[in-house]
Design a protein around this motif. Structure first.
Motif, PDB file in Angstrom:
ATOM      1  N   MET A  34       0.832  -1.212   0.000  1.00 12.28           N
ATOM      2  CA  MET A  34       0.000   0.000   0.000  1.00 12.28           C
ATOM      3  C   MET A  34       0.859   1.252   0.000  1.00 12.28           C
ATOM      4  N   GLY A  35       1.936   1.246   0.784  1.00 12.79           N
ATOM      5  CA  GLY A  35       2.824   2.393   0.812  1.00 12.79           C
ATOM      6  C   GLY A  35       3.488   2.629  -0.533  1.00 12.79           C
ATOM      7  N   GLU A  36       3.921   1.555  -1.180  1.00 13.37           N
ATOM      8  CA  GLU A  36       4.565   1.702  -2.484  1.00 13.37           C
ATOM      9  C   GLU A  36       3.584   2.235  -3.525  1.00 13.37           C
ATOM     10  N   LEU A  37       2.328   1.801  -3.451  1.00 14.18           N
ATOM     11  CA  LEU A  37       1.311   2.299  -4.384  1.00 14.18           C
ATOM     12  C   LEU A  37       1.056   3.789  -4.153  1.00 14.18           C
ATOM     13  N   CYS A  38       1.057   4.200  -2.890  1.00 12.66           N
ATOM     14  CA  CYS A  38       0.916   5.626  -2.573  1.00 12.66           C
ATOM     15  C   CYS A  38       2.039   6.438  -3.223  1.00 12.66           C
ATOM     16  N   LEU A  39       3.274   5.970  -3.050  1.00  6.78           N
ATOM     17  CA  LEU A  39       4.417   6.682  -3.608  1.00  6.78           C
ATOM     18  C   LEU A  39       4.322   6.774  -5.125  1.00  6.78           C
ATOM     19  N   GLN A  40       3.962   5.659  -5.752  1.00  2.23           N
ATOM     20  CA  GLN A  40       3.860   5.640  -7.212  1.00  2.23           C
ATOM     21  C   GLN A  40       2.825   6.639  -7.696  1.00  2.23           C
ATOM     22  N   ARG A  41       1.642   6.631  -7.065  1.00  5.50           N
ATOM     23  CA  ARG A  41       0.565   7.507  -7.506  1.00  5.50           C
ATOM     24  C   ARG A  41       0.926   8.975  -7.276  1.00  5.50           C
ATOM     25  N   LEU A  42       1.535   9.285  -6.141  1.00  5.31           N
ATOM     26  CA  LEU A  42       1.903  10.674  -5.866  1.00  5.31           C
ATOM     27  C   LEU A  42       3.024  11.132  -6.802  1.00  5.31           C
ATOM     28  N   ALA A  43       3.999  10.263  -7.061  1.00  4.54           N
ATOM     29  CA  ALA A  43       5.111  10.623  -7.937  1.00  4.54           C
ATOM     30  C   ALA A  43       4.632  10.922  -9.354  1.00  4.54           C
ATOM     31  N   GLU A  44       3.550  10.279  -9.791  1.00  2.86           N
ATOM     32  CA  GLU A  44       3.023  10.515 -11.138  1.00  2.86           C
ATOM     33  C   GLU A  44       2.558  11.949 -11.329  1.00  2.86           C
ATOM     34  N   SER A  45       2.309  12.664 -10.231  1.00  2.06           N
ATOM     35  CA  SER A  45       1.889  14.063 -10.334  1.00  2.06           C
ATOM     36  C   SER A  45       3.073  14.989 -10.574  1.00  2.06           C
ATOM     37  N   GLY A  46       4.281  14.477 -10.375  1.00  6.58           N
ATOM     38  CA  GLY A  46       5.474  15.306 -10.469  1.00  6.58           C
ATOM     39  C   GLY A  46       6.034  15.717  -9.129  1.00  6.58           C
ATOM     40  N   ALA A  47       5.343  15.395  -8.036  1.00  8.25           N
ATOM     41  CA  ALA A  47       5.855  15.701  -6.700  1.00  8.25           C
ATOM     42  C   ALA A  47       7.106  14.860  -6.425  1.00  8.25           C
ATOM     43  N   ASP A  48       8.050  15.437  -5.715  1.00  7.24           N
ATOM     44  CA  ASP A  48       9.275  14.731  -5.342  1.00  7.24           C
ATOM     45  C   ASP A  48       9.004  13.948  -4.060  1.00  7.24           C
ATOM     46  N   VAL A  49       9.041  12.616  -4.161  1.00  6.93           N
ATOM     47  CA  VAL A  49       8.750  11.766  -3.006  1.00  6.93           C
ATOM     48  C   VAL A  49      10.014  11.124  -2.439  1.00  6.93           C
ATOM     49  N   SER A  50      11.185  11.622  -2.855  1.00  6.02           N
ATOM     50  CA  SER A  50      12.445  11.016  -2.408  1.00  6.02           C
ATOM     51  C   SER A  50      12.701  11.255  -0.930  1.00  6.02           C
ATOM     52  N   PHE A  51      11.955  12.178  -0.302  1.00  7.34           N
ATOM     53  CA  PHE A  51      12.144  12.477   1.119  1.00  7.34           C
ATOM     54  C   PHE A  51      11.270  11.599   2.023  1.00  7.34           C
ATOM     55  N   VAL A  52      10.417  10.761   1.434  1.00  4.49           N
ATOM     56  CA  VAL A  52       9.513   9.931   2.227  1.00  4.49           C
ATOM     57  C   VAL A  52      10.307   8.809   2.893  1.00  4.49           C
ATOM     58  N   LYS A  53      10.165   8.690   4.219  1.00  3.40           N
ATOM     59  CA  LYS A  53      10.875   7.660   4.971  1.00  3.40           C
ATOM     60  C   LYS A  53      10.075   6.359   4.986  1.00  3.40           C
ATOM     61  N   ARG A  54      10.810   5.227   5.066  1.00  3.77           N
ATOM     62  CA  ARG A  54      10.183   3.912   5.200  1.00  3.77           C
ATOM     63  C   ARG A  54      10.440   3.392   6.606  1.00  3.77           C
ATOM     64  N   PHE A  55       9.366   3.019   7.288  1.00  2.00           N
ATOM     65  CA  PHE A  55       9.469   2.463   8.634  1.00  2.00           C
ATOM     66  C   PHE A  55       9.177   0.958   8.531  1.00  2.00           C
ATOM     67  N   PRO A  56      10.205   0.103   8.527  1.00  2.00           N
ATOM     68  CA  PRO A  56      10.008  -1.322   8.264  1.00  2.00           C
ATOM     69  C   PRO A  56       9.059  -2.021   9.235  1.00  2.00           C
ATOM     70  N   SER A  57       9.019  -1.559  10.478  1.00  2.00           N
ATOM     71  CA  SER A  57       8.198  -2.248  11.480  1.00  2.00           C
ATOM     72  C   SER A  57       6.777  -1.697  11.576  1.00  2.00           C
ATOM     73  N   GLN A  58       6.421  -0.729  10.711  1.00  2.00           N
ATOM     74  CA  GLN A  58       5.115  -0.091  10.772  1.00  2.00           C
ATOM     75  C   GLN A  58       4.308  -0.391   9.509  1.00  2.00           C
TER      76      GLN A  58
END
Length: 309
Positions: free
Chosen positions: A71-95
């Protein structure tokens, strides 16, 4: 201040919306109820704002967190398609990445949210140099940012010191406590963007006009969204009303976030309050012409034709 890499930095939550349409008017426990349609779209006020703001032609840096899940990866993909820079989004492995389930009714809707990682991101998780590499800082969903919330006032203060303008859309408080410390949080905010109900809760009063005046004593500019009545902005003693754009709405999810995107698009360019409100109302109305909070903006031909009407 040197030239900024981004027009806006957005700090906030990131999750999907699962929307079930055509449900019966009443629910019964232990009965299966059928929906007539389903949409899985980019959700969360912060992401909807960032997505639509980017598609208005702005450079957006998005600061958030996701879990280690599809779900998180799908969020990133969809938001990135708008042109927003999502490289600052952190991944929390245990969450886990959060999820919102929306059940539209004829006029209003049920909103059921599992916060997930959105409640765990802290001030210390932000790369402030990157956050402040923008002209403006926007923050949504104050009450959902449980771990970040104690230092939002400090975040805004530091942003102002770095030369950014700032804005806040608190959105709803699911716990109904509305324990926002206006003095500390809003003293470094340039723009507050509540709807009528949120304004009354924040100002601790029952009348929207009174709430607008009270909040305008705390923030230089208060912009109150009034749904089918349009919007009103108050700066000191100056008050400007704007009539709504009339459409036959398909779905009102994300309309307020889209209004914010339109308003702030013109605000950061130094436009008049009238011009800011006009584009805010246009963007909010555009959002309602497709299911979900971002689909109308993703259709480039539809978006262009509507905004240039």
């Amino acid at each position: 201040m040197s030239a900024s890499k981004f027009d806006v930095s957005v700090v906030g939550e990131l999750n999907l919306d699962l929307v079930l349409y055509g449900l019966p008017t009443e629910f019964e426990l232990d009965r299966e109820h059928l929906a007539s349609d389903l949409r899985i779209t980019l959700g969360s006020s912060s992401a909807i704002f960032a997505h639509n703001f980017a598609l208005l032609g702005n450079r957006v840096g998005f600061h958030s967190a996701i879990g280690n899940d599809p779900m998180g990866e799908l969020c990133l993909q969809r938001l990135a398609e708008s042109g927003a820079d999502v490289s600052f989004v952190k991944r929390f492995p245990s969450q886990q990445t959060g999820l919102t389930v929306i059940l539209p009714r004829p006029v209003k809707r049920y909103i059921l949210t599992y916060p997930g990682v959105m409640a765990e991101m802290r001030f210390e998780d932000l790369d402030l140099d990157r956050v402040f590499s923008a002209r403006h800082l926007h923050l949504c969903s104050y009450f959902l940012q449980r771990a970040l919330r104690p230092k939002i006032g400090e975040l805004f203060r530091l942003a102002k010191q770095a030369g950014l303008t700032t804005s806040l859309d608190t959105n709803d408080d699911p716990e109904g406590r509305w324990d926002l410390d206006l003095a500390s949080v809003l003293q470094s905010a340039d723009v507050l963007l509540p709807n009528e109900g949120e304004a009354c809760q924040l100002a601790k009063c029952d009348d929207a006009e009174t709430a607008l005046r009270v909040l305008a004593e705390c923030v230089p500019l208060v912009v109150m969204k009034r749904g089918e009545k349009g919007a009103v902005a108050r700066r000191g003693q100056q008050e400007v009303d704007a009539v709504p754009v009339l459409v036959d709405p398909v779905d009102t999810i994300g309309a307020g976030d889209s209004f914010d995107a339109g308003f702030l698009h013109n605000f950061i360019r130094g436009a008049s309050l009238e011009a800011c409100l006009r584009l805010g109302n246009l963007a909010g109305a555009l959002s309602t012409t497709r299911p979900g909070g971002t689909e109308a903006f993703r259709d480039a031909a539809h978006r262009s034709a509507f905004l240039n009407q």
